[in-house]
Design an enzyme around this catalytic site. Structure first.
Site, PDB file in Angstrom:
ATOM      1  N   ARG A 151      -2.583  -6.228  -8.368  1.00  0.00           N
ATOM      2  CA  ARG A 151      -1.492  -7.169  -8.110  1.00  0.00           C
ATOM      3  C   ARG A 151      -1.493  -8.312  -9.112  1.00  0.00           C
ATOM      4  O   ARG A 151      -0.467  -8.749  -9.570  1.00  0.00           O
ATOM      5  CB  ARG A 151      -1.629  -7.753  -6.697  1.00  0.00           C
ATOM      6  CG  ARG A 151      -1.228  -6.813  -5.606  1.00  0.00           C
ATOM      7  CD  ARG A 151      -1.771  -7.229  -4.288  1.00  0.00           C
ATOM      8  NE  ARG A 151      -3.224  -7.144  -4.304  1.00  0.00           N
ATOM      9  CZ  ARG A 151      -3.991  -7.267  -3.233  1.00  0.00           C
ATOM     10  NH1 ARG A 151      -3.437  -7.545  -2.062  1.00  0.00           N
ATOM     11  NH2 ARG A 151      -5.292  -7.161  -3.309  1.00  0.00           N
ATOM     12  N   SER A 169      -2.934  -7.451   3.245  1.00  0.00           N
ATOM     13  CA  SER A 169      -3.094  -7.343   4.696  1.00  0.00           C
ATOM     14  C   SER A 169      -3.374  -8.723   5.301  1.00  0.00           C
ATOM     15  O   SER A 169      -2.885  -9.046   6.382  1.00  0.00           O
ATOM     16  CB  SER A 169      -4.250  -6.399   5.034  1.00  0.00           C
ATOM     17  OG  SER A 169      -4.017  -5.133   4.493  1.00  0.00           O
ATOM     18  N   LYS A 227     -17.193  -6.025   8.285  1.00  0.00           N
ATOM     19  CA  LYS A 227     -15.914  -6.725   8.473  1.00  0.00           C
ATOM     20  C   LYS A 227     -15.510  -6.699   9.932  1.00  0.00           C
ATOM     21  O   LYS A 227     -15.804  -5.738  10.644  1.00  0.00           O
ATOM     22  CB  LYS A 227     -14.820  -6.049   7.634  1.00  0.00           C
ATOM     23  CG  LYS A 227     -14.825  -6.495   6.177  1.00  0.00           C
ATOM     24  CD  LYS A 227     -13.550  -6.066   5.474  1.00  0.00           C
ATOM     25  CE  LYS A 227     -13.569  -6.439   3.992  1.00  0.00           C
ATOM     26  NZ  LYS A 227     -12.415  -5.914   3.270  1.00  0.00           N
ATOM     27  N   HIS A 234       0.843  -1.202   0.000  1.00  0.00           N
ATOM     28  CA  HIS A 234       0.000   0.000   0.000  1.00  0.00           C
ATOM     29  C   HIS A 234       0.877   1.251   0.000  1.00  0.00           C
ATOM     30  O   HIS A 234       0.627   2.200  -0.750  1.00  0.00           O
ATOM     31  CB  HIS A 234      -0.866   0.056   1.267  1.00  0.00           C
ATOM     32  CG  HIS A 234      -1.914  -1.013   1.382  1.00  0.00           C
ATOM     33  ND1 HIS A 234      -2.033  -1.825   2.486  1.00  0.00           N
ATOM     34  CD2 HIS A 234      -2.902  -1.390   0.535  1.00  0.00           C
ATOM     35  CE1 HIS A 234      -3.056  -2.646   2.326  1.00  0.00           C
ATOM     36  NE2 HIS A 234      -3.594  -2.416   1.150  1.00  0.00           N
TER      37      HIS A 234
HETATM   38  P1  ADP Z   1      -9.988  -3.460   0.112  1.00  0.00           P
HETATM   39  O1  ADP Z   1     -10.671  -3.982   1.316  1.00  0.00           O
HETATM   40  O2  ADP Z   1     -10.674  -2.306  -0.567  1.00  0.00           O
HETATM   41  O3  ADP Z   1      -9.511  -4.498  -0.872  1.00  0.00           O
HETATM   42  P2  ADP Z   1      -7.247  -3.187   0.853  1.00  0.00           P
HETATM   43  O4  ADP Z   1      -6.761  -2.434   2.024  1.00  0.00           O
HETATM   44  O5  ADP Z   1      -7.077  -4.660   0.883  1.00  0.00           O
HETATM   45  O6  ADP Z   1      -8.731  -2.742   0.721  1.00  0.00           O
HETATM   46  O7  ADP Z   1      -6.604  -2.617  -0.485  1.00  0.00           O
HETATM   47  C1  ADP Z   1      -6.773  -1.300  -0.912  1.00  0.00           C
HETATM   48  C2  ADP Z   1      -6.203  -1.144  -2.304  1.00  0.00           C
HETATM   49  O8  ADP Z   1      -4.819  -1.403  -2.283  1.00  0.00           O
HETATM   50  C3  ADP Z   1      -6.770  -2.097  -3.353  1.00  0.00           C
HETATM   51  O9  ADP Z   1      -6.883  -1.402  -4.569  1.00  0.00           O
HETATM   52  C4  ADP Z   1      -5.743  -3.179  -3.470  1.00  0.00           C
HETATM   53  O10 ADP Z   1      -5.747  -3.774  -4.756  1.00  0.00           O
HETATM   54  C5  ADP Z   1      -4.481  -2.363  -3.254  1.00  0.00           C
HETATM   55  N1  ADP Z   1      -3.370  -3.198  -2.738  1.00  0.00           N
HETATM   56  C6  ADP Z   1      -3.400  -4.072  -1.727  1.00  0.00           C
HETATM   57  N2  ADP Z   1      -2.192  -4.655  -1.542  1.00  0.00           N
HETATM   58  C7  ADP Z   1      -1.373  -4.132  -2.478  1.00  0.00           C
HETATM   59  C8  ADP Z   1      -0.009  -4.349  -2.855  1.00  0.00           C
HETATM   60  N3  ADP Z   1       0.741  -5.266  -2.224  1.00  0.00           N
HETATM   61  N4  ADP Z   1       0.508  -3.627  -3.869  1.00  0.00           N
HETATM   62  C9  ADP Z   1      -0.265  -2.723  -4.525  1.00  0.00           C
HETATM   63  N5  ADP Z   1      -1.562  -2.498  -4.247  1.00  0.00           N
HETATM   64  C10 ADP Z   1      -2.122  -3.187  -3.248  1.00  0.00           C
END
Ligand code: ADP
Length: 183
Positions: free
Chosen positions: A89, A127, A40, A16
């Protein structure tokens, strides 16, 4: 141009943060927006996540951290943002994200979704992966900033995780595993 980077960020990872850093070079302002999602069961409260993100992005002056509930496009309009940033990803992300982008377009034609490809080294990172590793006592020091790693270890009561994530020494001998399982 103002961009919103919405997500759960439970917790924020280096993947992120890499995306936030790169977005901060593309847009005048980036608002990292934590979704208050009652469906959630998060590991960290929204307030904890906001603190974690603030601490991780304090070196980026044009990055703001906030929370929201309801529709992302409504929040974006409220913030006078024109762009939603999402990370990609793998192909599996693409299907879900494209559907979401199309849906959002039906709700507001003013807001564009911009996809950024993940950096190679974080393409496996999520995450959930971080939480899964920490829950079973593995090291997550290479996946999240140090202060967040501490928060997570505390949640799982792990004071001393396995040390080196890429060393084979980190993997307990097979014999011990079978003994534990039998016990
Ligand atoms: P959500 O619950 O909306 O999926 P996340 O916190 O899991 O929220 O992810 C938020 C955004 O960050 C999403 O667009 C996801 O694809 C992106 N994301 C998550 N992990 C990575 C990563 N390792 N590299 C790049 N983008 C990521």
């Amino acid at each position: 141009m103002i961009a919103i980077y919405p997500g759960s960020f439970d917790p924020i990872t280096l993947g992120h943060l890499d995306l936030i850093q790169r977005s901060s070079r593309l847009f005048e302002q980036v608002i990292v927006a934590v979704l208050r999602n009652p469906n959630k069961m998060p590991l960290f409260s929204v307030e904890q996540r906001l603190d974690q993100i603030r601490l991780s992005t304090e070196h980026l002056p044009n990055v703001k951290v906030d929370s929201f509930d309801g529709l992302t496009v409504n929040y974006a309009q409220m913030q006078q943002a024109q762009v939603l940033i999402r990370g990609l990803r793998a192909v599996s992300d693409f299907e879900v994200e494209l559907q979401m982008a199309h849906t959002n377009k039906t709700l507001s034609t003013q807001i564009e979704t911009v996809f950024l490809a993940t950096s190679n080294e974080y393409s496996f990172l999520s995450s959930s992966v971080v939480k899964e590793i920490a829950r079973f006592g593995g090291s997550i020091d290479h996946l999240v900033p140090p202060h967040i790693a501490l928060d997570i270890y505390q949640c799982y009561n792990q004071k001393s995780p396995m040390l080196n994530p890429i060393s084979t020494e980190a993997i307990p001998p097979l014999k011990n595993i079978s003994v534990e399982r039998e016990a």
